[in-house]
Motif scaffolding. Structure first.
Motif, PDB file in Angstrom:
ATOM      1  N   ARG A   1       0.723  -1.245  -0.130  1.00 53.25           N
ATOM      2  CA  ARG A   1      -0.218  -0.087   0.286  1.00 53.25           C
ATOM      3  C   ARG A   1       0.707   1.224  -0.186  1.00 53.25           C
ATOM      4  O   ARG A   1       0.505   2.514  -0.736  1.00 53.25           O
ATOM      5  CB  ARG A   1      -0.998  -0.093   0.694  1.00 53.25           C
ATOM      6  CG  ARG A   1      -1.658  -1.501   1.246  1.00 53.25           C
ATOM      7  CD  ARG A   1      -2.556  -0.867   1.920  1.00 53.25           C
ATOM      8  NE  ARG A   1      -3.914  -0.059   2.753  1.00 53.25           N
ATOM      9  CZ  ARG A   1      -4.358   0.082   3.893  1.00 53.25           C
ATOM     10  NH1 ARG A   1      -4.031  -0.198   4.755  1.00 53.25           N
ATOM     11  NH2 ARG A   1      -5.686   1.329   3.422  1.00 53.25           N
TER      12      ARG A   1
ATOM     13  N   ARG B   1      -3.950  -2.669  -9.215  1.00 58.19           N
ATOM     14  CA  ARG B   1      -5.292  -2.420  -8.814  1.00 58.19           C
ATOM     15  C   ARG B   1      -4.943  -4.027  -7.946  1.00 58.19           C
ATOM     16  O   ARG B   1      -5.460  -3.604  -6.786  1.00 58.19           O
ATOM     17  CB  ARG B   1      -6.139  -2.138  -9.864  1.00 58.19           C
ATOM     18  CG  ARG B   1      -7.184  -2.526  -8.849  1.00 58.19           C
ATOM     19  CD  ARG B   1      -8.574  -2.032  -9.784  1.00 58.19           C
ATOM     20  NE  ARG B   1      -9.660  -2.115  -8.829  1.00 58.19           N
ATOM     21  CZ  ARG B   1     -10.857  -2.501  -9.877  1.00 58.19           C
ATOM     22  NH1 ARG B   1     -10.781  -2.883 -10.857  1.00 58.19           N
ATOM     23  NH2 ARG B   1     -11.925  -2.434  -9.004  1.00 58.19           N
ATOM     24  N   TYR B   2      -4.818  -4.996  -8.740  1.00 60.05           N
ATOM     25  CA  TYR B   2      -5.391  -5.597  -7.778  1.00 60.05           C
ATOM     26  C   TYR B   2      -4.356  -6.268  -6.661  1.00 60.05           C
ATOM     27  O   TYR B   2      -4.596  -6.299  -5.392  1.00 60.05           O
ATOM     28  CB  TYR B   2      -5.045  -7.669  -8.515  1.00 60.05           C
ATOM     29  CG  TYR B   2      -5.775  -7.565  -9.632  1.00 60.05           C
ATOM     30  CD1 TYR B   2      -7.639  -6.428  -9.420  1.00 60.05           C
ATOM     31  CD2 TYR B   2      -6.103  -8.428 -10.671  1.00 60.05           C
ATOM     32  CE1 TYR B   2      -7.882  -7.025 -10.803  1.00 60.05           C
ATOM     33  CE2 TYR B   2      -6.791  -8.750 -11.736  1.00 60.05           C
ATOM     34  CZ  TYR B   2      -7.981  -7.584 -11.735  1.00 60.05           C
ATOM     35  OH  TYR B   2      -8.421  -8.226 -12.696  1.00 60.05           O
TER      36      TYR B   2
ATOM     37  N   ASN C   1      -3.286  -3.940  -4.774  1.00 59.25           N
ATOM     38  CA  ASN C   1      -3.259  -3.182  -3.899  1.00 59.25           C
ATOM     39  C   ASN C   1      -5.201  -3.726  -3.128  1.00 59.25           C
ATOM     40  O   ASN C   1      -5.078  -3.129  -1.668  1.00 59.25           O
ATOM     41  CB  ASN C   1      -3.392  -1.606  -4.181  1.00 59.25           C
ATOM     42  CG  ASN C   1      -2.106  -1.124  -4.314  1.00 59.25           C
ATOM     43  OD1 ASN C   1      -1.451  -0.215  -3.473  1.00 59.25           O
ATOM     44  ND2 ASN C   1      -1.616  -0.839  -5.223  1.00 59.25           N
ATOM     45  N   GLU C   2      -5.639  -3.711  -3.635  1.00 59.11           N
ATOM     46  CA  GLU C   2      -7.046  -4.173  -3.336  1.00 59.11           C
ATOM     47  C   GLU C   2      -7.120  -5.376  -2.382  1.00 59.11           C
ATOM     48  O   GLU C   2      -7.215  -5.576  -0.856  1.00 59.11           O
ATOM     49  CB  GLU C   2      -7.872  -4.987  -4.331  1.00 59.11           C
ATOM     50  CG  GLU C   2      -8.535  -4.627  -5.766  1.00 59.11           C
ATOM     51  CD  GLU C   2      -9.539  -3.151  -4.486  1.00 59.11           C
ATOM     52  OE1 GLU C   2      -9.697  -3.737  -3.486  1.00 59.11           O
ATOM     53  OE2 GLU C   2     -10.504  -1.767  -6.036  1.00 59.11           O
TER      54      GLU C   2
ATOM     55  N   SER D   1      -4.993  -4.124   0.910  1.00 63.54           N
ATOM     56  CA  SER D   1      -5.569  -3.275   1.430  1.00 63.54           C
ATOM     57  C   SER D   1      -6.817  -4.662   2.828  1.00 63.54           C
ATOM     58  O   SER D   1      -7.579  -3.713   3.400  1.00 63.54           O
ATOM     59  CB  SER D   1      -7.528  -2.376   0.772  1.00 63.54           C
ATOM     60  OG  SER D   1      -6.582  -1.623   0.256  1.00 63.54           O
TER      61      SER D   1
ATOM     62  N   ILE E   1     -12.653  -9.748  -2.702  1.00 62.12           N
ATOM     63  CA  ILE E   1     -11.431  -9.114  -2.808  1.00 62.12           C
ATOM     64  C   ILE E   1     -11.062  -8.907  -4.542  1.00 62.12           C
ATOM     65  O   ILE E   1     -10.723 -10.321  -5.214  1.00 62.12           O
ATOM     66  CB  ILE E   1      -9.997  -9.655  -2.479  1.00 62.12           C
ATOM     67  CG1 ILE E   1     -10.002  -9.742  -1.270  1.00 62.12           C
ATOM     68  CG2 ILE E   1      -8.694  -8.624  -2.838  1.00 62.12           C
ATOM     69  CD1 ILE E   1      -9.140 -10.073  -0.156  1.00 62.12           C
ATOM     70  N   THR E   2     -11.120  -7.445  -5.033  1.00 59.35           N
ATOM     71  CA  THR E   2     -11.284  -7.470  -6.637  1.00 59.35           C
ATOM     72  C   THR E   2      -9.891  -8.097  -6.965  1.00 59.35           C
ATOM     73  O   THR E   2      -8.954  -8.125  -6.380  1.00 59.35           O
ATOM     74  CB  THR E   2     -11.348  -6.263  -6.587  1.00 59.35           C
ATOM     75  OG1 THR E   2     -12.259  -5.691  -6.760  1.00 59.35           O
ATOM     76  CG2 THR E   2     -11.122  -5.754  -8.236  1.00 59.35           C
TER      77      THR E   2
END
Length: 256
Positions: A121, A139-140, A142-143, A146, A173-174
């Protein structure tokens, strides 16, 4: 199959040159469709109903389909992960790319950042891009970071949860689909009754061990695999060993 420091299947009392590592994905340039990602494994069906007492190897050794494969490769074992987050991140790196490409990206990523939820992150997107992550995979991860930070996910967190509950939590989770979730169940959490029919290596194994295997649909493969419950995870380990090309891909996976 998949992951840095990932999935390890150790033969007991067998030739050490036989398989020692078995990851989650068989992602090579020739089998990139193994991951129906984002990442669809629609017919996977297992909610770890392991019956106590019975030995999975004795159980499968008595099976007329897998028995010869067990005899050839010895007793393969499931192990839990030390770091679920690392394994899940590397699983994402291996989605729909060749083994060589995924390994190079993994090495660059681990050299560039601390692969923890806080480390991912806190990393600039350009650092992740320079490591080889696409915009989508940036993006994945980071998802995933998170979600792990928010829920404090770990091997211990999921220890007492059923397979379906774990799968539901992870696929929320994406970037994590059924295939990736099932790989965590198998190789991070060591669940004994997961059958990842969405994995190309498993399907290749089914095609080889059944005389009519080439004609089986995924649903039919899943139905055939019910004969191996409550040890379908172990059955998957042996199915991955059936195809030599798949075995070569699998053996190079666990390095970190």
């Amino acid at each position: 199959m998949d992951f840095a420091s990932h999935f390890r299947a150790r033969p007991r009392d067998v030739n050490p040159n036989l398989v020692e590592r078995l990851p989650a994905v068989v992602t090579t340039s020739s089998n990139a469709d193994a991951i129906d990602d984002a990442d669809g494994d629609a017919t996977d069906d297992a909610d770890g109903d392991a019956t106590g007492g019975s030995d999975p190897h004795a159980f499968l050794r008595a099976d007329d389909v897998l028995g010869p494969v067990v005899a050839e490769h010895g007793e393969l074992a499931l192990e839990t992960a030390d770091d679920l987050f690392e394994r899940l991140v590397v699983s994402i790196l291996r989605q729909q790319v060749s083994m060589a490409s995924a390994a190079a990206t993994r090495d660059r990523l681990f050299d560039a950042v601390d692969v923890t939820p806080a480390g991912i992150r806190g990393a600039d997107d350009h650092v992740l891009k320079d490591a080889g992550l696409s915009r989508q995979k940036t993006r994945y991860v980071n998802e995933v970071a998170s979600a792990f930070a928010e829920h404090d996910y770990s091997v211990e967190y999921f220890e007492d949860m059923g397979d379906d509950a774990v799968r539901d939590a992870l696929t929320d989770i994406t970037g994590v689909g059924d295939w990736t979730a099932n790989m965590q169940l198998l190789f991070a959490l060591g669940r004994e009754d997961v059958f990842p029919v969405g994995d190309l290596g498993v399907r290749k194994g089914m095609q080889r061990v059944f005389p009519d295997g080439e004609d089986l649909t995924r649903s039919e493969m899943a139905a055939r695999a019910e004969r191996w419950a409550p040890y379908r995870s172990y059955a998957a380990l042996y199915l991955w060993r059936v195809d030599e090309d798949v075995t070569e891909s699998v053996d190079e996976v666990v390095e970190r």
